[in-house]
Design an enzyme around this catalytic site. Structure first.
Site, PDB file in Angstrom:
ATOM      1  N   GLY A  21      -3.532  -2.319   6.933  1.00  0.00           N
ATOM      2  CA  GLY A  21      -2.465  -1.793   6.096  1.00  0.00           C
ATOM      3  C   GLY A  21      -2.241  -0.317   6.306  1.00  0.00           C
ATOM      4  CG  ASP A 135       4.026  -4.163  -2.698  1.00  0.00           C
ATOM      5  OD1 ASP A 135       5.194  -4.546  -2.479  1.00  0.00           O
ATOM      6  OD2 ASP A 135       3.195  -3.962  -1.805  1.00  0.00           O
TER       7      ASP A 135
END
Length: 661
Positions: A21, A135
């Protein structure tokens, strides 16, 4: 990047990389103490000195550790390795929801609701703790092999790319699922998460997101200015009530959305009910809130993107202008073709009458019994009554897979065709059932096995010479009679007689009456005479705590040296079980000996527990195993946390604290 094989925190051995990520990398690792796979999230090396990034990472660890829910990925440990922060989470072996949708679309609408119910239940708890995900998207929702949902990534962003935008000090999220107020840099609230949940529901139903574009800017503009594309135009089989759930969750103005995830869940659960079949299209009360300009914080468009924004806004204005009705043309058409309109009106009345006749006729026909598994009794009753059926008898039974108070099944079963007005019986779960272990000592082995396996126990056989018990009859059992356990999680070892051992006559031992012994005295006696004890415990109002209640074989029996003696130790008078924790674990068998003779009894297992009724210094279970064995041990924890220690062949293989709940 962390290399494979690296031992993180002296406990977690890195096996593979699961994902990389923008702020953290996720690895598959093995917990070498508990011998299980885990997922480890490690802050990127190049970001560990950035205070803001470190704060995000710490917020996620704190937020997720406070959220104990079956549909939220559990945080197992938080630590640092040479200054590098890491977080250990349960490993979910399965696809993310994005991949699941891509592979299995279109999904059955009941399955859609089942998946969404789990997500909404988890977010309801998160919002209750004032945790906003920021998110939510299918890529952050995992699904295990059994179809259970697990929401991940609370409070920390994943990889940034062309389809992600940043909201300063508030959120990092995918623009495909981002609410209009997030793209404007406005205040992010629980309603922002609900907007994302609405987009996820849209994708579950249709198989795709509502808006796509060449850039993040164009997609964000569509979220802020364009209505959600009609689901029913794509699939007329989708009920209007279900589409309304999507429309309300994704309203442009947060005031028009659901006030809570629980409210959205309640509305979703009834969206397929026939009583809502004629529900009108949802219309927001606060308008579409269409701003001409959307401000994206920290996002500076170049000249091409500025032109794209201007073009998107111009196209939207042109679409609005072109969609205005031409009132004059319509009036002229009416005057010119009035006979045609009369004919169309007559046909419409005829069709409406025919539909009423068909519906009335169908009301007398058979109906299909809905699947009410895992619903509460009240919700199941509503589902059945909505299709014209009645609830008959309510029967209760134990279930290891269905939570207490939820429906296990119906009689007749779901999917059956039945006349309207008939009665349907419901089977409601009482939770996982505890049963008393029967006494099978003295029984023939085959009869004992049949009796135990019918109750759900797994049975292991161990052979032993006996001068008093006939061959193929049970000498003793690893769990004493009348002890309450869960059959599906318990293995019972039966010690079976091989008859007399003529070669061991000079090694025969006459057993004393161990009922006068304490557990410690019995262990000393067994050690002195080369005997092995299998210890179990039971409550007794007559025998003092720590003293022997019963023994098998009985006192006075002659047994050869090396025999196993089963004893039951008193736990004293049974107390009220205010707080009970059930600890389930597996002890694996290690074949470290090449001796395959009958004298090889396998791994020597000793289990120690500490709770309100037991001391960690006393043996709770003492037995031998020749295969992997599952254990289910109850802990009484009214006075605080307990402890568990498991020793295999003299080496501690499990040592951990046990907490209630």
């Amino acid at each position: 990047m962390i290399n494979k094989g690296y031992l993180l925190g002296d406990r977690y051995r890195i096996i593979d990389t699961l994902g990389e990520g923008g702020m953290a990398n996720v690895y598959l690792a093995e917990d070498i103490i508990l011998q299980r796979k885990v997922a480890v999230k490690i802050l990127r090396l190049d970001l560990q000195k950035e205070p803001q990034t470190l704060a995000r990472f710490q917020r996620e660890a704190l937020a997720t550790s406070e959220l104990s829910h079956p549909n939220i990925v559990m945080v197992l440990d938080v630590g640092a390795d040479h200054g590098l922060p890491y977080m250990v989470m349960e490993y979910v072996d399965g696809p993310d929801l994005k991949d699941y949708i891509r592979t299995n679309s279109p999904l059955n609408l009941r399955l859609v609701i089942k998946i969404m119910d789990q997500i909404l239940s988890a977010m309801s708890l998160a919002h209750k703790h004032n945790v906003i995900h920021r998110d939510l998207k299918p890529q952050n929702i995992l699904m295990d092999k059994h179809g259970n949902i697990k929401i991940a990534d609370f409070g920390i962003a994943v990889a940034l790319n062309q389809n992600s935008v940043t909201q300063t000090n508030s959120a990092i999220g995918s623009v495909h699922y981002m609410s209009p107020e997030q793209t404007r840099g406005g205040l992010v609230t629980k309603q922002s998460d609900i907007y994302s949940l609405g987009i996820i529901l849209y994708e579950l139903i249709t198989g795709h997101v509502p808006f796509n574009g060449d850039s993040a800017v164009s997609i964000a503009l569509k979220h802020a200015q364009e209505p959600i594309p009609s689901i029913r135009k794509q699939d007329p089989e989708v009920p209007q009530a279900l589409e309304n759930v999507v429309l309300k969750a994704t309203a442009k103005d947060p005031r028009d959305r659901y006030h809570s995830a629980k409210q959205m869940q309640d509305d979703l659960d009834t969206s397929l009910n026939p009583s809502r079949a004629n529900e009108p299209l949802f219309n927001p009360t606060h308008g579409n809130n269409n701003d001409e300009t959307i401000i994206l914080p920290n996002f500076k468009p170049n000249s091409k993107q500025k032109e794209e924004i201007k073009e998107d806004q111009t196209n939207t204005e042109n679409m609005t202008e072109n969609s205005r009705p031409k009132k004059a043309s319509f009036t002229q058409a009416m005057r010119k073709h009035k006979w045609w309109w009369l004919f169309i009106g007559f046909a419409a009345v005829l069709i409406a009458g025919l539909m009423i006749f068909v519906l009335t006729n169908n009301s007398r026909k058979d109906v299909r019994i809905p699947d009410v598994t895992n619903l509460s009794e009240k919700k199941a009753r509503n589902e059945l009554e909505n299709v014209g059926l009645k609830v008959g008898r309510i029967k209760h039974k134990s279930s290891d897979s269905i939570d207490q108070g939820k429906v296990i099944k119906t009689t007749p079963p779901a999917g059956s065709q039945i006349k309207r007005g008939r009665f349907i019986d419901l089977y409601v779960s009482d939770g996982a059932g505890m049963v008393k272990v029967p006494d099978v000592t003295g029984d023939e082995y085959e009869i004992a096995v049949e009796k135990l396996e019918k109750m759900g126990f797994e049975v292991i056989r161990e052979n032993q010479f006996s001068a008093s018990v006939p061959p193929n009859h049970v000498i003793g059992q690893s769990i004493a009679a009348d002890v309450e356990v869960k059959p599906t999680q318990t293995t019972i070892t039966l010690t079976v007689s091989k008859g007399k051992n003529d070669r061991a006559k000079h090694h025969m031992i006459k057993l004393p009456d161990l009922k006068d012994y304490s557990l410690k005295d019995a262990q000393e006696y067994a050690h002195k005479h080369g005997l092995t004890l299998q210890v179990s415990s039971a409550y007794s109002s007559k025998v003092k705590k720590g003293m022997i209640i019963s023994m098998s074989p009985a006192a006075g029996t002659e047994v050869p040296r090396g025999s196993t003696i089963s004893i039951s130790v008193s736990e004293g008078q049974k107390k009220e079980r205010n707080l009970t924790a059930i600890k389930n674990f597996t002890v694996s068998y290690e074949n470290n000996d090449e001796d395959d003779s009958d004298n090889n009894r396998g791994n020597h297992i000793q289990i120690y527990i500490a709770d309100d009724n037991h001391s960690i210094d006393d043996i709770y279970r003492d037995l031998y195993i020749k295969r992997d064995m599952n254990f289910s041990i109850p802990f009484q924890l009214k006075d605080g946390p307990g402890a568990l220690k498991v020793v295999r062949d003299g080496q501690t293989i499990l040592s951990e604290k046990v907490k209630n709940g």
